[in-house]
Write a protein that holds these residues in place. Sequence first.
Motif, PDB file in Angstrom:
ATOM      1  N   LYS A  20       1.273  -0.587   0.080  1.00 21.14           N
ATOM      2  CA  LYS A  20       0.088   0.476  -0.130  1.00 21.14           C
ATOM      3  C   LYS A  20       0.912   1.136   0.133  1.00 21.14           C
ATOM      4  N   ARG A  21       2.458   1.441   0.458  1.00 18.31           N
ATOM      5  CA  ARG A  21       2.880   2.649   0.794  1.00 18.31           C
ATOM      6  C   ARG A  21       3.840   2.477  -0.547  1.00 18.31           C
ATOM      7  N   VAL A  22       4.050   1.233  -1.283  1.00 17.84           N
ATOM      8  CA  VAL A  22       4.699   1.466  -2.428  1.00 17.84           C
ATOM      9  C   VAL A  22       2.821   2.232  -3.435  1.00 17.84           C
ATOM     10  N   ALA A  23       2.636   2.097  -3.405  1.00 17.28           N
ATOM     11  CA  ALA A  23       1.577   2.396  -4.429  1.00 17.28           C
ATOM     12  C   ALA A  23       0.890   3.515  -4.092  1.00 17.28           C
ATOM     13  N   GLU A  24       1.272   4.556  -2.982  1.00 17.70           N
ATOM     14  CA  GLU A  24       0.994   5.733  -2.697  1.00 17.70           C
ATOM     15  C   GLU A  24       1.450   6.475  -3.765  1.00 17.70           C
ATOM     16  N   LYS A  25       2.714   5.899  -4.500  1.00 18.86           N
ATOM     17  CA  LYS A  25       4.210   6.767  -4.492  1.00 18.86           C
ATOM     18  C   LYS A  25       3.521   6.113  -6.292  1.00 18.86           C
ATOM     19  N   GLU A  26       2.315   6.013  -6.171  1.00 20.72           N
ATOM     20  CA  GLU A  26       2.487   5.945  -8.111  1.00 20.72           C
ATOM     21  C   GLU A  26       2.262   6.482  -9.024  1.00 20.72           C
ATOM     22  N   PRO A  27       1.980   7.851  -8.647  1.00 23.14           N
ATOM     23  CA  PRO A  27       2.361   9.298  -9.763  1.00 23.14           C
ATOM     24  C   PRO A  27       4.009   8.924 -10.176  1.00 23.14           C
ATOM     25  N   VAL A  28       4.369   8.384  -9.320  1.00 19.68           N
ATOM     26  CA  VAL A  28       6.068   8.467  -9.453  1.00 19.68           C
ATOM     27  C   VAL A  28       6.797   7.402  -9.592  1.00 19.68           C
ATOM     28  N   ASN A  29       6.370   5.988  -9.284  1.00 19.94           N
ATOM     29  CA  ASN A  29       6.969   4.965  -9.790  1.00 19.94           C
ATOM     30  C   ASN A  29       5.818   4.691 -11.182  1.00 19.94           C
ATOM     31  N   LYS A  30       5.330   4.401 -10.348  1.00 19.67           N
ATOM     32  CA  LYS A  30       3.567   4.064 -11.840  1.00 19.67           C
ATOM     33  C   LYS A  30       3.715   2.314 -11.399  1.00 19.67           C
ATOM     34  N   MET A  31       3.081   2.105 -10.460  1.00 13.92           N
ATOM     35  CA  MET A  31       2.840   0.509  -9.549  1.00 13.92           C
ATOM     36  C   MET A  31       1.368   1.139  -8.960  1.00 13.92           C
ATOM     37  N   SER A  32      -0.008   0.934  -9.441  1.00 13.79           N
ATOM     38  CA  SER A  32      -0.569   0.703  -8.581  1.00 13.79           C
ATOM     39  C   SER A  32      -1.212  -0.022  -8.386  1.00 13.79           C
ATOM     40  N   LEU A  33      -2.232  -0.091  -6.872  1.00 18.25           N
ATOM     41  CA  LEU A  33      -2.482  -1.509  -5.696  1.00 18.25           C
ATOM     42  C   LEU A  33      -2.720  -2.442  -7.207  1.00 18.25           C
ATOM     43  N   HIS A  34      -3.262  -2.110  -8.952  1.00 17.62           N
ATOM     44  CA  HIS A  34      -3.590  -3.152  -9.465  1.00 17.62           C
ATOM     45  C   HIS A  34      -2.167  -3.946 -10.295  1.00 17.62           C
ATOM     46  N   ASN A  35      -1.275  -2.870 -10.119  1.00 16.30           N
ATOM     47  CA  ASN A  35      -0.168  -3.809 -10.857  1.00 16.30           C
ATOM     48  C   ASN A  35       0.605  -4.950  -9.443  1.00 16.30           C
ATOM     49  N   LEU A  36       0.514  -4.163  -8.683  1.00 16.88           N
ATOM     50  CA  LEU A  36       1.147  -4.778  -7.393  1.00 16.88           C
ATOM     51  C   LEU A  36       0.532  -5.960  -7.542  1.00 16.88           C
ATOM     52  N   ALA A  37      -0.865  -6.228  -6.976  1.00 20.19           N
ATOM     53  CA  ALA A  37      -1.682  -7.072  -7.050  1.00 20.19           C
ATOM     54  C   ALA A  37      -0.877  -8.508  -8.113  1.00 20.19           C
ATOM     55  N   THR A  38      -0.858  -7.401  -9.364  1.00 17.43           N
ATOM     56  CA  THR A  38      -0.995  -8.589 -10.886  1.00 17.43           C
ATOM     57  C   THR A  38       0.530  -9.458 -10.292  1.00 17.43           C
ATOM     58  N   VAL A  39       1.514  -8.740  -9.688  1.00 17.22           N
ATOM     59  CA  VAL A  39       2.862  -8.926  -9.528  1.00 17.22           C
ATOM     60  C   VAL A  39       2.799 -10.260  -8.642  1.00 17.22           C
ATOM     61  N   PHE A  40       1.998  -9.791  -6.993  1.00 13.77           N
ATOM     62  CA  PHE A  40       2.440 -10.945  -6.275  1.00 13.77           C
ATOM     63  C   PHE A  40       0.720 -11.864  -6.285  1.00 13.77           C
ATOM     64  N   GLY A  41      -0.256 -11.363  -6.482  1.00 16.55           N
ATOM     65  CA  GLY A  41      -1.116 -12.488  -6.542  1.00 16.55           C
ATOM     66  C   GLY A  41      -0.510 -14.164  -6.714  1.00 16.55           C
ATOM     67  N   PRO A  42      -0.204 -14.543  -7.991  1.00 21.76           N
ATOM     68  CA  PRO A  42      -0.079 -15.401  -8.247  1.00 21.76           C
ATOM     69  C   PRO A  42       1.107 -15.938  -7.236  1.00 21.76           C
ATOM     70  N   THR A  43       1.727 -15.015  -6.962  1.00 19.81           N
ATOM     71  CA  THR A  43       3.357 -15.724  -6.205  1.00 19.81           C
ATOM     72  C   THR A  43       2.468 -15.871  -4.426  1.00 19.81           C
ATOM     73  N   LEU A  44       1.589 -15.618  -3.950  1.00 17.18           N
ATOM     74  CA  LEU A  44       1.479 -15.544  -2.550  1.00 17.18           C
ATOM     75  C   LEU A  44      -0.447 -17.043  -2.573  1.00 17.18           C
ATOM     76  N   LEU A  45      -0.440 -17.295  -3.695  1.00 15.00           N
ATOM     77  CA  LEU A  45      -1.565 -17.954  -4.035  1.00 15.00           C
ATOM     78  C   LEU A  45      -1.345 -19.217  -4.248  1.00 15.00           C
ATOM     79  N   ARG A  46      -0.840 -18.875  -5.430  1.00 18.15           N
ATOM     80  CA  ARG A  46      -0.354 -20.253  -6.625  1.00 18.15           C
ATOM     81  C   ARG A  46      -0.502 -22.012  -6.079  1.00 18.15           C
TER      82      ARG A  46
END
Length: 817
Positions: free
Chosen positions: A737-763
């Motif tokens: 969530k703290r990473v996504a707060e910087k989305e205007p700079v790092n271009k990583m939204s909550l959805h982007n982060l969920a796409t990266v980590f979702g399968p990693t945490l649930l597969r």
Amino acid sequence: MEEDEDEVLGLLDKVLEDEDLFDNEMDSDCPFTPMELRTFKGDMEKGLEMKKLVLSGFLASEEIYINQLDALLLPMKPLKATATTSKPVLTMEQIDTIFFMIQDIFEVHKEFYDALFLNIQHWDEKVTVGHLFQKLASQLGVYKAFVDNYKVAVETAEKCSQANIQFQKISENLKVKGPKESKDCTTMEALLYKPIDRVTRSTLVLHDLLKHTPKDHPDYPLLQDALRISQNFLSSINEEIDPSRTAVTTPKGEARQLVKDGFLVEVSEGTRKLRHVFLFTDLLLCAKMKKTAVGRHQQYECKWYIPLADLSFQTLDDTDSLPHVQTLSEHEIEEMKIKISTIKSEIQKEKKAQKGQSRNVDRLRKKMNEQESCLLLHSPTIPFRIHNKHGKSYLFLLSSDYERSEWRESIQKLTKKDLQACVLSSVELQVLTGSCFKLRTVHNIPVTSTKDDEESPGLYGFLHVIVHKAMGLKESANMYCTLEVDSFGYFVSKAKTRVFRDTTEPTWNEEFEIELEGSQCLRILCYEKCYDKSKINKDDNEIVDKIMGKGQVQLDPQTVQSKNWHMDIIEMNGIKVEFSMKFTSRDLSLKRTPSKKQSGVFGVKISVVTKRERSKVPYIVRQCIEEVEKRGIDEVGIYRISGVATDIQALKAAFDANTKDILMMLSDMDINAIAGTLKLYFRELPEPLLTDRLYPAFMEGIALSDPAAKENCMMHLLRSLPDPNLITFLSLLEHLKRVAEKEPVNKMSLHNLATVFGPTLLRPSESESSKAHITLASDIWSHDVMAQVQVLLYYLQHPPISFAELKKNTLYFSTDV
């Protein structure tokens, strides 16, 4: 208030739209095999657990609804008492109009709540609740009367507020009893809308209950009957009125002809609305397509019209003084395109399975059209203003200047004629709007995806790429490369080499692991690094680096799907980049295997690691998070851009050996390598962080339709996790969530982060995958991934979750109705 009516109709339409989906769900078998279900305490226990969670969530929202009705009724008695005095606040007629049927609705739901509460208190496999829902559905007649009166009730309340300051204060400050005896203030208008919302909510809950009730359970036919009654009721209050006349004439008796029509996006109070606009020979009519019950004709509802005699274009520059308009960021637009492409891929799979005419294909096409409509709604940006000389102005957003000029020219052509202003009576307007369905020339909302259904779905898995060197530079430069792959129809930057300074032949020899999701192409771009700070792009505060060359190669499955490295060269503007690649399919690369290691941290159970370290969260997780937050939170594409594979392996070895200089290594290491190490740690756990045992339940919980039931279920599942898993997950959640707060700079939204980590945490782990028949092959992978992404996204979008609050022994109830 007009927008409220839109919302009312929209909610009713939503349930009616899903009528075939309800039928399909009711007739289908449970989506999991018996063996899968046994992973969650057996078939019956699991079904009862899910059913109870759905009911508990609904009961909590029912209590809130009753409190809202109670708050609405509270001022009714004193208002009635003053109505017979010399100084009445409202007349008795006004009171009866505003509070029409509220008392009856309250009594129906209070009786239902009390009975349902007792059943949940004494819950076991023999408890039945179907008769309660059946009785509730049979009393929907009170809602029919309420809905018929709703518009008049809101209008009367509004007029009374304007005329009486005392009533205005009452209607703007109604207190609703909330959880823990707190009281929330809300308006009378908001509360009058609640019964409309409640019917659709009850219908969605019935859908969820049926999904988790065995067909041989006594509740099943009763719930099915209650759902049928509810759907019939929703159909009845959304009846189409067929126009009695189809001829369209002007007041002077001349034939009114349709000149042009099309779907445009109107901006209303800062919100985008999709409208069908009709240009007739004497007026411009803006209409909304009303969706109706299956088998019924579609119809239009007029939002406004302007006689052409009164119409003008504003002389203001269209680019000036644009009002605040609801907009989506570029990456959100791209995410919609991803969904469209994914659904197209699913349709292709269904066709390959010889189910081309199946209901599932129709359902997927419907989903795709919804996404395309959403894209159509949010992508136009070019303003087009229409002005009524005697009234308000209207703003449309179009996709192209060509389209804007066409509309403008067509209107100007007609306004050159001798036109007289016309005023339509309500009956004439209804007839004209009714005729639009037959007169229209543009029949369907234009779709935006142009790819063929039969197109290859691309590769799913991991592409290993080594960027060796670049040749052919004529002058020394500071060079680096980026790697991009297409992901469901658009390209994403996935990796970046180090800058090789002041050379004509940069030699990187850096290896990257890139995740592919339906990819068909690899792009390599060569940049010259700019160190001149005067060349900062003011839009994104980044220095603009010069592209020296770019090229791409097709990812041919036959070529890359071998165990050996395949070397290739891309030529670009006289520069040649030498690279090697090999591909590992997802079903091979993502297998979790039980670890025999007892030392180290990678591939070792999280409970073993935390016990050994005497910590709540593994040291590796804490250190990687700390380092990313210290110097990587502003990094563009953090967690999405791959780190150099050799760096990640070096960090892995250091953490496994518990090297003393690990902190020094972390501070010196490229931040993308540290982010990659954290992802690798979760990926190599012998079972997912959210556990194999709960995987089927997470998949079912995220699919629940009712928000209260979903909330109850998703929180219950978190409580069911072992403490080390839960505390680690909550720590990671807050970090992301703290990473996504910087989305205007790092271009990583909550959805982007969920796409990266979702399968990693649930597969699931390999053994669970084979037991549960959860295939990880590319042909069904996108569906699994989307569900896993949605689970993580749900928690990322949720307000902060406290470990202490979760672990309380009370049921977690939603406060959202």
